[in-house]
Scaffold this motif. Structure first.
Motif, PDB file in Angstrom:
ATOM      1  N   VAL A   1       0.830  -1.204   0.000  1.00  0.00           N
ATOM      2  CA  VAL A   1       0.000   0.000   0.000  1.00  0.00           C
ATOM      3  C   VAL A   1       0.863   1.251   0.000  1.00  0.00           C
ATOM      4  N   GLU A   2       1.943   1.229   0.776  1.00  0.00           N
ATOM      5  CA  GLU A   2       2.868   2.350   0.810  1.00  0.00           C
ATOM      6  C   GLU A   2       4.229   1.867   1.282  1.00  0.00           C
ATOM      7  N   HIS A   3       5.253   2.583   0.847  1.00  0.00           N
ATOM      8  CA  HIS A   3       6.594   2.346   1.376  1.00  0.00           C
ATOM      9  C   HIS A   3       7.376   3.647   1.248  1.00  0.00           C
ATOM     10  N   PHE A   4       8.226   3.903   2.219  1.00  0.00           N
ATOM     11  CA  PHE A   4       9.017   5.126   2.219  1.00  0.00           C
ATOM     12  C   PHE A   4      10.134   4.989   3.242  1.00  0.00           C
ATOM     13  N   ASP A   5      11.072   5.923   3.171  1.00  0.00           N
ATOM     14  CA  ASP A   5      12.172   5.968   4.133  1.00  0.00           C
ATOM     15  C   ASP A   5      11.642   6.610   5.413  1.00  0.00           C
ATOM     16  N   TYR A   6      11.562   5.800   6.458  1.00  0.00           N
ATOM     17  CA  TYR A   6      11.019   6.286   7.726  1.00  0.00           C
ATOM     18  C   TYR A   6      11.785   7.486   8.260  1.00  0.00           C
ATOM     19  N   MET A   7      13.077   7.549   7.985  1.00  0.00           N
ATOM     20  CA  MET A   7      13.887   8.650   8.510  1.00  0.00           C
ATOM     21  C   MET A   7      13.514   9.986   7.864  1.00  0.00           C
ATOM     22  N   ASP A   8      12.984   9.956   6.645  1.00  0.00           N
ATOM     23  CA  ASP A   8      12.527  11.198   6.021  1.00  0.00           C
ATOM     24  C   ASP A   8      11.378  11.815   6.810  1.00  0.00           C
ATOM     25  N   LEU A   9      10.587  10.973   7.470  1.00  0.00           N
ATOM     26  CA  LEU A   9       9.481  11.470   8.272  1.00  0.00           C
ATOM     27  C   LEU A   9       9.991  12.334   9.428  1.00  0.00           C
ATOM     28  N   GLY A  10      11.135  11.968   9.980  1.00  0.00           N
ATOM     29  CA  GLY A  10      11.720  12.778  11.051  1.00  0.00           C
ATOM     30  C   GLY A  10      12.047  14.181  10.581  1.00  0.00           C
ATOM     31  N   ASN A  11      12.579  14.289   9.368  1.00  0.00           N
ATOM     32  CA  ASN A  11      12.859  15.619   8.814  1.00  0.00           C
ATOM     33  C   ASN A  11      11.581  16.411   8.612  1.00  0.00           C
ATOM     34  N   ASP A  12      10.522  15.725   8.171  1.00  0.00           N
ATOM     35  CA  ASP A  12       9.241  16.412   7.963  1.00  0.00           C
ATOM     36  C   ASP A  12       8.669  16.921   9.286  1.00  0.00           C
ATOM     37  N   ILE A  13       8.798  16.129  10.334  1.00  0.00           N
ATOM     38  CA  ILE A  13       8.194  16.486  11.623  1.00  0.00           C
ATOM     39  C   ILE A  13       9.017  17.539  12.363  1.00  0.00           C
ATOM     40  N   TYR A  14      10.334  17.329  12.441  1.00  0.00           N
ATOM     41  CA  TYR A  14      11.174  18.164  13.284  1.00  0.00           C
ATOM     42  C   TYR A  14      11.969  19.222  12.529  1.00  0.00           C
ATOM     43  N   GLY A  15      12.073  19.071  11.206  1.00  0.00           N
ATOM     44  CA  GLY A  15      12.844  20.039  10.443  1.00  0.00           C
ATOM     45  C   GLY A  15      14.294  20.067  10.872  1.00  0.00           C
ATOM     46  N   GLU A  16      14.838  21.271  11.094  1.00  0.00           N
ATOM     47  CA  GLU A  16      16.236  21.415  11.475  1.00  0.00           C
ATOM     48  C   GLU A  16      16.523  20.879  12.873  1.00  0.00           C
ATOM     49  N   GLU A  17      15.480  20.637  13.659  1.00  0.00           N
ATOM     50  CA  GLU A  17      15.661  20.094  15.003  1.00  0.00           C
ATOM     51  C   GLU A  17      15.726  18.569  15.015  1.00  0.00           C
ATOM     52  N   ASN A  18      15.619  17.954  13.847  1.00  0.00           N
ATOM     53  CA  ASN A  18      15.637  16.494  13.791  1.00  0.00           C
ATOM     54  C   ASN A  18      17.005  15.947  14.176  1.00  0.00           C
ATOM     55  N   TRP A  19      17.001  14.918  15.037  1.00  0.00           N
ATOM     56  CA  TRP A  19      18.220  14.205  15.433  1.00  0.00           C
ATOM     57  C   TRP A  19      18.108  12.805  14.834  1.00  0.00           C
ATOM     58  N   PRO A  20      18.838  12.505  13.754  1.00  0.00           N
ATOM     59  CA  PRO A  20      18.644  11.247  13.023  1.00  0.00           C
ATOM     60  C   PRO A  20      19.138  10.040  13.807  1.00  0.00           C
ATOM     61  N   TRP A  21      18.659   8.875  13.400  1.00  0.00           N
ATOM     62  CA  TRP A  21      18.963   7.648  14.126  1.00  0.00           C
ATOM     63  C   TRP A  21      20.460   7.389  14.233  1.00  0.00           C
ATOM     64  N   TRP A  22      21.193   7.651  13.146  1.00  0.00           N
ATOM     65  CA  TRP A  22      22.604   7.292  13.124  1.00  0.00           C
ATOM     66  C   TRP A  22      23.464   8.189  14.011  1.00  0.00           C
ATOM     67  N   ALA A  23      22.924   9.337  14.434  1.00  0.00           N
ATOM     68  CA  ALA A  23      23.713  10.254  15.259  1.00  0.00           C
ATOM     69  C   ALA A  23      24.099   9.629  16.595  1.00  0.00           C
ATOM     70  N   ASP A  24      23.271   8.739  17.105  1.00  0.00           N
ATOM     71  CA  ASP A  24      23.574   8.093  18.386  1.00  0.00           C
ATOM     72  C   ASP A  24      24.767   7.142  18.291  1.00  0.00           C
ATOM     73  N   LEU A  25      25.205   6.843  17.084  1.00  0.00           N
ATOM     74  CA  LEU A  25      26.315   5.921  16.900  1.00  0.00           C
ATOM     75  C   LEU A  25      27.623   6.626  16.568  1.00  0.00           C
ATOM     76  N   GLN A  26      27.616   7.951  16.516  1.00  0.00           N
ATOM     77  CA  GLN A  26      28.789   8.686  16.067  1.00  0.00           C
ATOM     78  C   GLN A  26      29.553   9.304  17.240  1.00  0.00           C
ATOM     79  N   PRO A  27      30.781   8.860  17.510  1.00  0.00           N
ATOM     80  CA  PRO A  27      31.543   9.406  18.637  1.00  0.00           C
ATOM     81  C   PRO A  27      31.833  10.897  18.505  1.00  0.00           C
ATOM     82  N   HIS A  28      31.888  11.424  17.276  1.00  0.00           N
ATOM     83  CA  HIS A  28      32.289  12.807  17.100  1.00  0.00           C
ATOM     84  C   HIS A  28      31.122  13.784  17.155  1.00  0.00           C
TER      85      HIS A  28
END
Length: 237
Positions: A189-216
Motif C-alpha cells: 500500500v505504501e513504502h518510504f524511508d522512515y527517517m525522512d518522516l523525522g525531517n518532515d516532523i522536526y525540520g532542522e531540530e531532527n536528530w537522526p537515528w545514526w547520530a547516536d552511533l557517532q563518537p564525534h
C-alpha cells in the motif's frame, strides 16, 4: 528493552526515538482494544509493549530464543494487569510458525526483525497465512539505499560490520525487499524511508537515528551503544 533506533528532536533523549518508532507502528496497524496482533521477531518485547500501550491490542510476540521469552515475561510481570492481559510470548521459528490459527490476526508487524533471514519471503508468507484477509502488515525493514556501492571498500566494510553486529543474513535493496513482500501475497500500500518522516516532523531540530552511533557528534544527548560495531572506532567528521 529494545535494540532499535529512530528520530527525535535534538533536545530529547534516546527513549523518545524508541517511542516514536513504536507509536508509528501502532498507528499504521490500524488496530484497537483487544484486536489480535503478531509481533514477529519480538525479542524481549519492547516494541510489543509499546504497541499495546498505544492501541490496547492483544499482542503475541514470536521469537526463536527461549531466553528472550524468559526475560520478556519477567519485564511484563512487573506491569499492570491491563498490560499483562495483552502481552504474550510464543516460542516460534518465524520461518515456520506452528500451532497458531490461520486467517485469524488483525495485524502483524516486524520491527527490524526480518533482517535475520536470507529470504524474507519465507517469513512474510507465514505472516500472510496467519493474518485475516484485509489486515495490515507493517514492516520496518533494513535495506540498502540507491547510494549503496558494493564496490566501495568503505561501504563493504560497513556492511560487514552491520551483518556481523546485528546478526543479519543479508541486506537487500528497496526493490528486492518489496519483491519479497509481494511474493508472499501482500499488496504494498505504501513504502518510504522512515527517517525522512523525522525531517518532515522536526525540520532542522531532527536528530537522526545514526547520530547516536557517532563518537564525534557534539550534542550532549548523544547515546553511544558500545555493543554496536560501528562505534568501536572513531568515524571521520
Amino acid at each position: 528493552d529494545s535494540f532499535h533506533f529512530g528520530f527525535r528532536r535534538k533536545s530529547e533523549p534516546h527513549s523518545v526515538s524508541i517511542r516514536n518508532s513504536q507509536n508509528f507502528i501502532a498507528q499504521k496497524l490500524r488496530v484497537g482494544d483487544m484486536d489480535n496482533v503478531l509481533d514477529i521477531g519480538c525479542g524481549i518485547g519492547g516494541p510489543m509493549r509499546g504497541v499495546v500501550r498505544a492501541t490496547g491490542a492483544n499482542v503475541t510476540g514470536l521469537t526463536i530464543n527461549p531466553y528472550q521469552i524468559k526475560r520478556g515475561r519477567e519485564i511484563t510481570s512487573e506491569l499492570s494487569p491491563w498490560m499483562q492481559a495483552r502481552c504474550h510470548f510464543s516460542l516460534q521459528d518465524y520461518l515456520k510458525v506452528e500451532g497458531l490459527p490461520e486467517d485469524h490476526y488483525d495485524g502483524a508487524f516486524y520491527m527490524e526483525s526480518s533482517l535475520h533471514c536470507e529470504n524474507r519471503t519465507t517469513t512474510f508468507k507465514e505472516a500472510f497465512r496467519l493474518l485475516r484477509p484485509g489486515s495490515m502488515l507493517v514492516a520496518m525493514e533494513y535495506v540498502t539505499l540507491p547510494g549503496w556501492d558494493p564496490a566501495n571498500p568503505e561501504h563493504k566494510e560497513l556492511m560487514r560490520q552491520h551483518l556481523h553486529g546485528n546478526g543479519a543474513a543479508r541486506t537487500p535493496s528497496i526493490e528486492e525487499d518489496l519483491a519479497m513482500v509481494r511474493a508472499a501475497g501482500f499488496e504494498v500500500v505504501e513504502h518510504f524511508d522512515y527517517m525522512d518522516l523525522g525531517n518532515d516532523i522536526y525540520g532542522e531540530e531532527n536528530w537522526p537515528w545514526w547520530a547516536d552511533l557517532q563518537p564525534h557528534m557534539p550534542d550532549p544527548r548523544r547515546l553511544l551503544l558500545p555493543a554496536h560495531p560501528y562505534v568501536r572506532w572513531m568515524q571521520p567528521t
